[in-house]
Enzyme design. Structure first.
Site, PDB file in Angstrom:
ATOM      1  N   GLN A 100     -26.702  -0.925  -5.280  1.00 14.91           N
ATOM      2  CA  GLN A 100     -25.516  -0.547  -4.531  1.00 14.91           C
ATOM      3  C   GLN A 100     -24.493  -1.664  -4.618  1.00 14.91           C
ATOM      4  O   GLN A 100     -24.826  -2.840  -4.498  1.00 14.91           O
ATOM      5  CB  GLN A 100     -25.895  -0.292  -3.075  1.00 14.91           C
ATOM      6  CG  GLN A 100     -24.730   0.075  -2.177  1.00 14.91           C
ATOM      7  CD  GLN A 100     -25.194   0.487  -0.801  1.00 14.91           C
ATOM      8  OE1 GLN A 100     -25.445   1.654  -0.553  1.00 14.91           O
ATOM      9  NE2 GLN A 100     -25.358  -0.480   0.093  1.00 14.91           N
ATOM     10  N   ASP A 130      -6.253  14.486   3.849  1.00 18.29           N
ATOM     11  CA  ASP A 130      -5.931  14.055   2.492  1.00 18.29           C
ATOM     12  C   ASP A 130      -6.082  15.236   1.537  1.00 18.29           C
ATOM     13  O   ASP A 130      -5.775  16.367   1.904  1.00 18.29           O
ATOM     14  CB  ASP A 130      -6.868  12.896   2.099  1.00 18.29           C
ATOM     15  CG  ASP A 130      -6.221  11.913   1.145  1.00 18.29           C
ATOM     16  OD1 ASP A 130      -6.064  12.273  -0.027  1.00 18.29           O
ATOM     17  OD2 ASP A 130      -5.887  10.798   1.565  1.00 18.29           O
ATOM     18  N   ASP A 139     -23.029   9.732  -2.191  1.00 22.12           N
ATOM     19  CA  ASP A 139     -22.719   8.644  -1.269  1.00 22.12           C
ATOM     20  C   ASP A 139     -21.997   9.122  -0.013  1.00 22.12           C
ATOM     21  O   ASP A 139     -21.689   8.324   0.866  1.00 22.12           O
ATOM     22  CB  ASP A 139     -21.862   7.587  -1.963  1.00 22.12           C
ATOM     23  CG  ASP A 139     -22.596   6.256  -2.113  1.00 22.12           C
ATOM     24  OD1 ASP A 139     -23.694   6.125  -1.560  1.00 22.12           O
ATOM     25  OD2 ASP A 139     -22.059   5.366  -2.785  1.00 22.12           O
ATOM     26  N   HIS A 162      -8.460  11.663  -4.600  1.00 27.33           N
ATOM     27  CA  HIS A 162      -7.852  10.718  -3.669  1.00 27.33           C
ATOM     28  C   HIS A 162      -8.550  10.725  -2.308  1.00 27.33           C
ATOM     29  O   HIS A 162      -8.900   9.671  -1.756  1.00 27.33           O
ATOM     30  CB  HIS A 162      -6.374  11.055  -3.503  1.00 27.33           C
ATOM     31  CG  HIS A 162      -5.573  10.037  -2.768  1.00 27.33           C
ATOM     32  ND1 HIS A 162      -5.388  10.050  -1.412  1.00 27.33           N
ATOM     33  CD2 HIS A 162      -4.881   8.958  -3.222  1.00 27.33           C
ATOM     34  CE1 HIS A 162      -4.635   9.040  -1.049  1.00 27.33           C
ATOM     35  NE2 HIS A 162      -4.295   8.356  -2.129  1.00 27.33           N
ATOM     36  N   ASN A 175     -27.102   3.483   1.188  1.00 27.44           N
ATOM     37  CA  ASN A 175     -28.297   4.137   0.643  1.00 27.44           C
ATOM     38  C   ASN A 175     -28.815   3.507  -0.647  1.00 27.44           C
ATOM     39  O   ASN A 175     -29.498   4.153  -1.434  1.00 27.44           O
ATOM     40  CB  ASN A 175     -27.994   5.610   0.381  1.00 27.44           C
ATOM     41  CG  ASN A 175     -26.809   5.802  -0.572  1.00 27.44           C
ATOM     42  OD1 ASN A 175     -26.206   4.835  -1.027  1.00 27.44           O
ATOM     43  ND2 ASN A 175     -26.475   7.040  -0.870  1.00 27.44           N
ATOM     44  N   VAL A 179     -21.711   2.770  -3.587  1.00 22.73           N
ATOM     45  CA  VAL A 179     -20.972   1.820  -2.763  1.00 22.73           C
ATOM     46  C   VAL A 179     -21.361   2.006  -1.302  1.00 22.73           C
ATOM     47  O   VAL A 179     -22.061   2.950  -0.944  1.00 22.73           O
ATOM     48  CB  VAL A 179     -19.449   2.014  -2.921  1.00 22.73           C
ATOM     49  CG1 VAL A 179     -19.003   1.683  -4.332  1.00 22.73           C
ATOM     50  CG2 VAL A 179     -19.039   3.435  -2.538  1.00 22.73           C
ATOM     51  N   ASN A 253       3.883   2.615  -0.390  1.00 30.38           N
ATOM     52  CA  ASN A 253       3.831   1.799  -1.611  1.00 30.38           C
ATOM     53  C   ASN A 253       5.206   1.645  -2.243  1.00 30.38           C
ATOM     54  O   ASN A 253       5.395   1.848  -3.435  1.00 30.38           O
ATOM     55  CB  ASN A 253       2.873   2.424  -2.623  1.00 30.38           C
ATOM     56  CG  ASN A 253       1.469   2.548  -2.088  1.00 30.38           C
ATOM     57  OD1 ASN A 253       1.043   1.731  -1.286  1.00 30.38           O
ATOM     58  ND2 ASN A 253       0.761   3.570  -2.499  1.00 30.38           N
ATOM     59  N   ALA A 265       3.430   6.505   9.301  1.00 32.89           N
ATOM     60  CA  ALA A 265       3.048   5.154   9.729  1.00 32.89           C
ATOM     61  C   ALA A 265       4.098   4.517  10.632  1.00 32.89           C
ATOM     62  O   ALA A 265       3.760   3.711  11.503  1.00 32.89           O
ATOM     63  CB  ALA A 265       2.810   4.277   8.500  1.00 32.89           C
ATOM     64  N   TYR A 267       5.798   5.753  12.997  1.00 29.94           N
ATOM     65  CA  TYR A 267       5.821   6.224  14.376  1.00 29.94           C
ATOM     66  C   TYR A 267       5.005   5.294  15.271  1.00 29.94           C
ATOM     67  O   TYR A 267       3.965   4.763  14.863  1.00 29.94           O
ATOM     68  CB  TYR A 267       5.287   7.656  14.464  1.00 29.94           C
ATOM     69  CG  TYR A 267       6.140   8.669  13.733  1.00 29.94           C
ATOM     70  CD1 TYR A 267       7.522   8.684  13.908  1.00 29.94           C
ATOM     71  CD2 TYR A 267       5.563   9.590  12.873  1.00 29.94           C
ATOM     72  CE1 TYR A 267       8.309   9.609  13.219  1.00 29.94           C
ATOM     73  CE2 TYR A 267       6.345  10.522  12.190  1.00 29.94           C
ATOM     74  CZ  TYR A 267       7.714  10.515  12.367  1.00 29.94           C
ATOM     75  OH  TYR A 267       8.489  11.435  11.697  1.00 29.94           O
ATOM     76  N   SER A 317      -2.979   3.436   0.463  1.00 26.18           N
ATOM     77  CA  SER A 317      -3.925   4.532   0.720  1.00 26.18           C
ATOM     78  C   SER A 317      -5.346   4.000   0.849  1.00 26.18           C
ATOM     79  O   SER A 317      -6.175   4.584   1.548  1.00 26.18           O
ATOM     80  CB  SER A 317      -3.878   5.558  -0.417  1.00 26.18           C
ATOM     81  OG  SER A 317      -2.731   6.367  -0.329  1.00 26.18           O
TER      82      SER A 317
END
Length: 577
Positions: A100, A130, A139, A162, A175, A179, A253, A265, A267, A317
């Site tokens: 992992q 998303d 995973d 995404h 696990n 990752v 970005n 973001a 707000y 993101s």
């Protein structure tokens, strides 16, 4: 979304690894000496017989495959290559389990330390709003809850990658493969508000946020944005936040730029997150502005991807779900959305960037959780004032944790409301946790006073409780009138992981000597949660979340108000989780 850059995919990494392993096997035999273990592939029984004749030991004679594994001198193995009945001779190399990977971002924010301390996010719910989530990903599969499509596709499955990438950063399973996420055992819910082309409307996103709030989820993770705002989108963010959801959003970005944080973001009820690279510098693409509250890793982040795979992407993101996973861990431990937001900012690490670039600093998951199983912190809390008269009051407090010290000196600071708390009581030395009190005198009648408990540990640490308030009796006042409960309402926000109730209250007292308000959540006579407030004057109001992890069934929610002379009023309502 067009703001993320692709890196080397897991598939390509495995292809390269496989080619290198095969080449190593052939090269190893060419330079080998002494005894070797080889796999001999043959085309007829003559080849099988030749291999066995050369062998010092036959390790395996395959049943269906035309292969013999044998130990023999290296010279004999090389000679077998010239036998026309032998297809190949190769050294019998080793294969290892794929380990992992600990992504650099998860490591940098000390989420792995939090895991070691037993913090996994179990019981919390994260809505990934998303492009959807790959529900079959090895995973993520164990952490998937439910989902809903708002994009018009008809399915919340991820066709872009995404959303799956963000989901893995926030909450990939621990696990021993692939990752690991910032959180590892929270429940992921997919709100597909973006199509497979990475775009969606304000209304789609607003509907997804509303859904997350109505389902009672803890965190709404929004790795998306627009350069301009929408009133509908802001209404949805405010609705979710006011209903207990921690709304986390990527800053955008558009960098390098100034005052360019995107929406939602920007707000006030969304927690805006900027992006850093592995060297703690601000990512070149990261938007900046006064709305930034935290920074988190976003450059070249390796995480889950569609088709059960993995990929490396960059963008704010990727920063956003780092914070979302941390917020889930705090809320799994009982924090409200406002408490989690403040804890994340209070514990952030200053990495030397401007406040418009890093906000409070870089996310530090372990610190936000109080160090988990590490050394405890000194903690003191302010209680209520009792026995309040025209000129005196007994102040209460509690030493909640010695923080590893052998003792602590405790006392109270107090003063008239609106002034500095420059009066102090005598110091008491405590060698164990517990409540303490002291009586102050010489007070003015009919006056509001603020006070707080203070602790100074023997190892040099200090802690201060939140300030409380009380009001001395008016001159000639008898204080005989009992207080009243004017308002008492409950918003049931229970879900499959928690029994949760937002309790709002309002109390008053004709004598103006309110002292305290106590809330309890009980089931079958056993207290599951409670909260206490020091109040003063003739009226007070407030709200508090009471909750029981993995609770269900009927609960009694009780509010009790007490005045300075010990008069009380109580009201109980039964609710069902």
């Amino acid at each position: 979304m067009s703001d993320d850059s692709n890196g080397i995919s897991r598939r390509n990494v495995l292809k390269m690894a496989g080619s290198s392993a095969a080449a190593a096997g052939l090269a190893g035999l060419a330079t080998a000496s002494g005894q070797v273990e080889v796999n001999v592939g043959f085309s007829s029984d003559h080849g099988r017989v030749a291999a066995k004749e050369k062998a010092d030991e036959v390790v395996r004679d395959f049943d269906s495959l035309d292969i013999v594994t044998a130990k023999m001198p290296a010279a004999s193995a090389k000679g077998l290559r010239n036998n026309p009945h032998v297809r190949y001779v190769e050294e019998n190399g080793e294969v290892h389990a794929l380990a992992q990977t600990l992504p650099w971002g998860v490591d940098r924010v000390d989420a792995d330390v939090a895991h070691d301390n037993g913090n996994t996010g179990s019981g919390a719910d994260i809505a990934i709003l998303d492009t959807g989530i790959d529900s079959d990903h090895p995973d993520l599969q164990a952490n998937i809850g439910t989902g809903k499509d708002f994009s018009g596709k008809g399915s919340w499955e991820d066709g872009a990658g995404h959303g799956t990438h963000c989901a893995g950063i926030a909450n990939a399973v621990d696990n021993s493969q692939g990752v690991v996420g910032v959180s590892t055992e929270a429940t992921l819910h997919a709100g597909k508000v973006l199509g497979d082309d990475g775009s969606g409307s304000f209304a789609d996103v607003a509907a997804g946020i509303e859904w997350a709030a109505d389902q009672g989820y803890d965190v709404a993770s929004l790795s998306l944005g627009a350069s301009s705002g929408s009133t509908a989108l802001q209404d949805a963010v405010d609705y979710a936040y006011n209903n207990g959801v921690l709304v986390v959003s990527s800053a955008g970005n558009s960098g390098p730029c100034t005052d360019c944080v995107g929406y939602p973001a920007a707000y006030s009820n969304a927690l805006a997150v900027s992006s850093t690279d592995e060297d703690d510098s601000l990512s070149s693409f990261s938007s900046t502005g006064s709305e930034i509250e935290l920074a988190a890793p976003g450059g070249s982040v390796y995480s889950t991807y569609t088709g059960g795979g993995y990929d490396t992407l960059s963008g704010t993101s990727m920063s956003c779900p780092h914070v979302s996973g941390a917020g889930a861990q705090l809320m799994a431990n009982g924090a409200s959305n406002t408490e989690a937001r403040q804890a994340l900012k209070d514990s952030a690490e200053d990495i030397g960037l401007g406040s418009n670039e890093q906000g409070a600093g870089l996310l530090d998951v372990e610190a936000a959780l109080g160090g988990g199983g590490g050394d405890p912190a000194l903690a003191v809390s302010t209680g209520s004032a009792s026995n309040v008269t025209e000129t005196e009051a007994t102040l209460g407090g509690s030493l909640d944790d010695l923080g590893g010290a052998s003792s602590a000196d405790v006392y109270f600071e107090y003063g008239e409301s609106g002034t500095t708390l420059d009066n102090t009581t005598a110091t008491q030395t405590l060698s164990a946790t517990g409540s303490f009190s002291d009586t102050v005198s010489g007070l003015n009648a009919g006056t509001d006073y603020d006070f707080r408990a203070v602790a100074n540990a023997s190892d040099g640490d200090s802690a201060t409780g939140t300030a409380g308030t009380f009001t001395t009796s008016s001159s000639g006042g008898g204080g005989d009138t009992a207080p009243t409960i004017d308002t008492f309402s409950i918003n049931n926000r229970s879900n499959g992981g928690w029994a949760r109730f937002e309790v709002s209250w309002g109390v008053s007292d004709a004598d103006g000597d309110l002292a305290s308000v106590d809330l309890t959540l009980a089931q079958s006579g056993s207290t599951a949660d409670s909260a206490s407030f020091s109040v003063g004057g003739s009226s007070a109001s407030g709200s508090q979340r009471l909750q029981d992890k993995k609770g269900s069934g009927s609960y009694d929610v009780t509010v009790t108000v007490t005045d300075a002379n010990g008069n009380t009023a109580t009201q109980t309502t039964t609710v069902t989780a």
